[in-house]
Write a protein that holds these residues in place. Structure first.
Motif, PDB file in Angstrom:
ATOM      1  N   TYR A  12       0.692  -1.228   0.159  1.00  0.00           N
ATOM      2  CA  TYR A  12       0.071  -0.021  -0.032  1.00  0.00           C
ATOM      3  C   TYR A  12       0.826   1.410   0.127  1.00  0.00           C
ATOM      4  CZ  TYR A  12      -3.066   3.627   1.815  1.00  0.00           C
ATOM      5  OH  TYR A  12      -3.508   5.043   2.023  1.00  0.00           O
ATOM      6  N   LYS A  70       2.726   1.614  -3.147  1.00  0.00           N
ATOM      7  CA  LYS A  70       1.839   2.209  -4.436  1.00  0.00           C
ATOM      8  C   LYS A  70       1.773   3.795  -4.207  1.00  0.00           C
ATOM      9  CE  LYS A  70       1.121  -0.968  -7.059  1.00  0.00           C
ATOM     10  NZ  LYS A  70       1.663  -1.145  -8.390  1.00  0.00           N
ATOM     11  N   LYS A  71       1.320   4.205  -3.018  1.00  0.00           N
ATOM     12  CA  LYS A  71       1.315   5.812  -2.749  1.00  0.00           C
ATOM     13  C   LYS A  71       2.389   6.422  -3.046  1.00  0.00           C
ATOM     14  CE  LYS A  71      -1.569   7.348  -0.168  1.00  0.00           C
ATOM     15  NZ  LYS A  71      -3.040   7.933  -0.197  1.00  0.00           N
ATOM     16  N   ASN A  72       3.680   5.731  -3.015  1.00  0.00           N
ATOM     17  CA  ASN A  72       5.050   6.458  -3.153  1.00  0.00           C
ATOM     18  C   ASN A  72       5.905   5.414  -3.622  1.00  0.00           C
ATOM     19  OD1 ASN A  72       7.259   8.130  -3.220  1.00  0.00           O
ATOM     20  ND2 ASN A  72       7.391   8.557  -0.927  1.00  0.00           N
TER      21      ASN A  72
END
Length: 437
Positions: free
Chosen positions: A84, A87-89
């Motif tokens: 997670y 995917k955000k960074n």
């Protein structure tokens, strides 16, 4: 090599001469070093705390089905959190050293505070959970991010590349408690050149970082309690030359497998989340059966100090660690490869020396000597920074290993072997792949 030349030329064009004396700059880089030292030392400590808990859980789960399922569930939860956050960074993925290259080149725009926090958390979880990954790549990236943040906070008019590069070098210096190695790595691998500005910014930052780290957590070499290494006589020079070639060949093989794993996993057409879970689940299952494969495996370096190891076991450990590293690295899980490649190098040297012992060519007391030589040779063949590799082994051993001729011969021959076989330097190759991707 084109990437290296462009980076060197780009940084050179931005250079402006510093005044001969500048207290402000001196204080700035001391601040960079102190900040990096505290954060990277805390990072190392956090990995150790998590690893101790996870390893204890694995030991309790042996033969217990319910606890074994719990371990696998914990690994799935850890993988899900890391997935997670990645995917955000995406800037937290993988080793982190190529990200520093991109920041120096101005190719990557990085939100340094956000990336620093995410990289710290995900790397602690990934490395501490027992995946075959090292702390050095994230330490370099964390250091570089600290340098970038410090540059912005101080509103410095100096080129930010010196802050990023010197703090990145401080990161690896603290990771191994090896300041000279950190300085050489900054010159050989990060800036790929030296001048007064590079030397001063890196030197001040690195020694400040190591001093504060030692004050807080103690001054201990990476490999503690090694005995004085028995040195080889000149009659063994042929074996030393041969070991250099073997290290070079292994380095080429290592790069093929580990870097090639990225292309291999890219071809697997399944749900990305499921693909990301695979290294965690497979590693958890492997560790439930064989806990000695836990994490980077630094304990394998000390194998020659115990009872003589069976050759087949050493060969198994060598290939198992390469495959487990490729499994994690191919999925760009946050964590480095440098500690594992050193461990794999020590296993290679152990295999080489044990074979010579088995055919009565050398005494068993020389196995540790060849294991440490192979660490430097493996590093030189893979990273392509031989001077750094030589000094790294010296500093990691706490200075008990001072046979520089053997280290130099193995490192340079391994380097030359990899060059002849046209194997690309590990981190530059990764950076090229990132830019293409």
């Amino acid at each position: 090599m084109k990437v290296k030349n462009k980076r060197t030329m780009r940084i050179k064009r931005r250079e402006k001469p510093w005044p001969k004396e500048s207290i402000i700059r001196l204080i700035s880089f001391i601040i960079v070093g102190l900040s990096t030292g505290v954060i990277v030392a805390s990072f190392k400590k956090a990995i150790g705390l998590v690893a101790a808990r996870i390893e204890d859980l694995f030991l309790k789960a042996r033969g217990d089905i319910k606890l074994s399922l719990l371990v696998i569930l914990i690994f799935i939860l850890i993988a899900s959190l890391i997935y997670y956050l990645s995917k955000k960074n995406p800037m937290i993925n993988g080793s982190g050293i190529p990200i520093i290259y991109g920041m120096l080149d101005g190719k990557f725009k990085v939100d340094s505070p956000r990336t620093l926090l995410a990289k710290f958390v995900t790397s602690v979880l990934a490395i501490g959970s027992g995946l075959t990954l090292g702390r050095e790549g994230p330490s370099v990236q964390i250091g570089g991010l600290v340098g970038d943040i410090t540059h912005k906070l101080l509103k410095s008019k100096d080129d930010r590349t010196y802050y990023i590069g010197s703090a990145a070098g401080a990161g690896i210096a603290v990771a191994f408690n090896a300041p000279i190695t950190g300085l050489l790595f900054t010159i050989e691998e990060i800036f790929q050149r030296t001048n007064r500005k590079v030397f001063l910014s890196a030197g001040i930052s690195i020694f400040s970082a190591v001093i504060i780290s030692d004050l807080i957590f103690g001054n201990n070499p990476a490999l503690m309690n090694l005995p004085i290494i028995k040195q080889a006589d000149f009659s063994m020079i042929f074996y030393i030359f041969l070991l250099g070639i073997v290290c070079g060949l292994s380095g080429v093989f290592f790069n093929k497998i580990v870097i090639g794993s990225k292309g291999f996993f890219a071809k697997i057409k399944i749900n990305p989340y499921i693909k990301y879970l695979l290294p965690f689940i497979i590693t958890a299952i492997v560790l439930l059966y064989n806990i000695e494969l836990f994490s980077a495996g630094e304990g394998f370096i000390f194998l020659p100090l115990g009872e003589k190891s069976d050759l087949s076991r050493l060969v198994f450990l060598y290939f198992a660690k390469i495959l487990l590293l490729a499994l994690a690295f191919g999925n760009s899980i946050p964590g480095g490869s440098l500690v594992p490649l050193l461990v794999i190098g020590s296993l290679l040297g152990n295999i080489f020396a044990t074979f010579l012992v088995n055919i009565n060519l050398i005494d068993p007391s020389y196995i540790l000597y060849f294991a440490l030589l192979a660490m430097a040779g493996h590093f030189s063949a893979i990273v392509r920074a031989p001077i750094t590799g030589i000094i790294l082994v010296f500093e990691m051993s706490g200075g008990v290993f001072s046979y520089f001729l053997g280290l130099s011969i193995v490192s340079l021959i391994a380097y030359g072997t990899a060059e002849v076989l046209k194997s690309k330097p590990f981190y530059s190759h990764l950076y090229e792949l990132m830019r293409k991707g």
